[in-house]
Design an enzyme around this catalytic site. Structure first.
Site, PDB file in Angstrom:
ATOM      1  N   THR A   1     -50.362  52.840  92.275  1.00  0.00           N
ATOM      2  CA  THR A   1     -49.042  52.624  92.864  1.00  0.00           C
ATOM      3  C   THR A   1     -48.597  51.164  92.799  1.00  0.00           C
ATOM      4  O   THR A   1     -47.518  50.828  93.295  1.00  0.00           O
ATOM      5  CB  THR A   1     -49.030  53.093  94.335  1.00  0.00           C
ATOM      6  OG1 THR A   1     -50.178  52.576  95.006  1.00  0.00           O
ATOM      7  CG2 THR A   1     -49.042  54.600  94.425  1.00  0.00           C
TER       8      THR A   1
ATOM      9  N   GLU B   1     -37.476  62.391  95.059  1.00  0.00           N
ATOM     10  CA  GLU B   1     -38.734  63.132  94.916  1.00  0.00           C
ATOM     11  C   GLU B   1     -39.424  63.323  96.262  1.00  0.00           C
ATOM     12  O   GLU B   1     -39.844  64.432  96.620  1.00  0.00           O
ATOM     13  CB  GLU B   1     -39.656  62.379  93.962  1.00  0.00           C
ATOM     14  CG  GLU B   1     -41.031  63.022  93.799  1.00  0.00           C
ATOM     15  CD  GLU B   1     -42.015  62.116  93.094  1.00  0.00           C
ATOM     16  OE1 GLU B   1     -42.820  62.633  92.300  1.00  0.00           O
ATOM     17  OE2 GLU B   1     -42.001  60.891  93.344  1.00  0.00           O
TER      18      GLU B   1
ATOM     19  N   THR C   1     -47.058  56.496  86.663  1.00  0.00           N
ATOM     20  CA  THR C   1     -48.395  56.103  87.090  1.00  0.00           C
ATOM     21  C   THR C   1     -49.334  55.829  85.916  1.00  0.00           C
ATOM     22  O   THR C   1     -49.321  56.540  84.917  1.00  0.00           O
ATOM     23  CB  THR C   1     -49.004  57.205  87.979  1.00  0.00           C
ATOM     24  OG1 THR C   1     -48.100  57.489  89.048  1.00  0.00           O
ATOM     25  CG2 THR C   1     -50.340  56.769  88.556  1.00  0.00           C
TER      26      THR C   1
END
Length: 382
Positions: free
Chosen positions: A126, A240, A120
């Site tokens: 995003t 994740e 990021t």
């Protein structure tokens, strides 16, 4: 019978050494749970997904998710360690045999931690294909310049997975091309082209802003092929999201168990408050939501472990579990009334911790956008 009961029993036995008071103290001091993490490493839990040939247990994402769930269900916060699981998977699935032999045995033995992933950036969020951090190859090294934000556990990790653009966006056919991933040795990088700036935040979660100023990375630290890093990262992000779904499920069960216990014990007007439908129905509703999310979690795990595309299930599992844990948190807080705000009950701490997953690692709206486009076939909305 739960087929993972042996893992659950062993994890609960370990977690009993770290009661609520331990995590309460860590939170109050804004510290990192070193003793707890050392115990997990010593017992081999953070090496669960490393193949036996490299010193690990050779288990899958399914078992790893149960480990993460149990940490949160026992009152802890797996956010301190979950990076080791999915970051290691990125190396395992896409790294060379030389890289695996160099790093995995030491990770399995607890000599190295690979807790961080730097993706990021402040200006792109995003919209990952627009990242501005660049890695330019010069001889036998890559030189990195740029900035990252919300990068967790950097101060408690030895290695970090870094995503950087190696081919300018204007020169690629598809915007998802031209990005690469690297292993960064944080012990060498800190102060030698990498500056770490901690970000104080709502939760006791070590996260940072990173600044790269001509950081040099050996060319052999490139993972996989140059330019295919975005694809590799997506695979890691599915793991994740699935692991965080499991943590939210652990939180959800923790909140429900605390709410049920208090509702049975708290006597008002000469009867337990849990006898009132206004108290028991919201708890039952929260339990149903957690159970449903749990099914999607295992669906995502099953696909991932089979090497099948798991993006939709991983996203849906994360959405359902985060939503269920937050609803359970509110129900638990409401059931306890004023006592829910007292530190000694631990609800306010867990309340803050589970709230994070409404926002990270991917927002709810982006999950909706993914499902709308990639599952339902609706036009791309952005």
């Amino acid at each position: 019978m739960d087929e993972h009961q042996d893992i659950r029993d062993a994890m609960r036995e370990l977690c009993r050494q770290f009661p609520d008071e331990y995590f309460r103290k860590i939170d109050a001091e804004e510290a990192y749970p070193e003793a707890f993490v050392d115990a997990l490493i010593g017992a081999g839990w953070l090496a669960a997904m490393i193949p036996e040939q490299y010193g690990g247990s050779g288990l899958g994402l399914t078992e790893a998710s149960v480990i993460m769930e149990e940490i949160n269900r026992c009152g802890g916060n797996a956010g301190a360690v979950h990076g080791q699981m999915y970051n290691m998977g990125t190396l395992l699935r896409n790294g060379s045999e030389v890289q695996k032999r160099k790093y995995l045995p030491d990770i399995a033995a607890g000599k190295l931690r690979i807790q961080s992933m730097a993706v990021t950036e402040p200006t792109t969020g995003t919209d990952t294909t627009k990242i501005k951090t660049v890695a330019v190859k010069k001889g036998d090294r890559y030189v990195v310049n740029g900035q990252k934000v919300w990068i967790s556990r950097v101060q408690h990790s030895d290695l970090m997975i870094l995503l950087a653009r190696t081919t300018p966006l204007a020169e690629v056919k598809k915007k998802s091309e031209g990005m690469s991933i690297f292993i960064v040795d944080l012990r060498e990088a800190a102060g030698h082209g990498l500056t770490v700036r901690p970000i104080p935040n709502l939760v006791n979660h070590e996260t940072n802003e990173l600044f790269f100023d001509n950081l040099e990375i050996p060319a052999e630290n490139l993972i996989g092929e140059e330019g295919r890093g975005f694809k590799y990262i997506l695979d890691g992000l599915n793991a994740e999201r699935t692991l965080i779904a499991a943590e939210c499920i652990g939180d959800g069960y923790w909140f429900i168990e605390r709410a049920v216990r208090y509702a049975n014990e708290r006597i008002v007007f000469d009867r337990p408050i849990g006898k009132n439908q206004g108290v028991q129905f919201p708890i039952a509703d929260a339990y149903i939501e957690v159970e449903a999310a749990n099914l999607m979690r295992f669906s995502a795990c099953s696909l991932y472990d089979a090497g099948q595309p798991a993006g939709a299930q991983a996203n849906m599992a994360k959405y359902l579990a985060a939503k269920a844990s937050w609803e359970a948190a509110n129900v638990c807080m409401q059931t306890h009334g004023g006592f829910g705000f007292a530190n000694e009950y631990d609800i306010e701490r867990k309340f803050r911790e589970t709230r994070l997953y409404q926002v990270a690692p991917i927002s709810t709206n982006l999950i909706f956008a993914y499902v709308a486009e990639h599952v339902l076939g609706l036009p791309r909305s952005f």
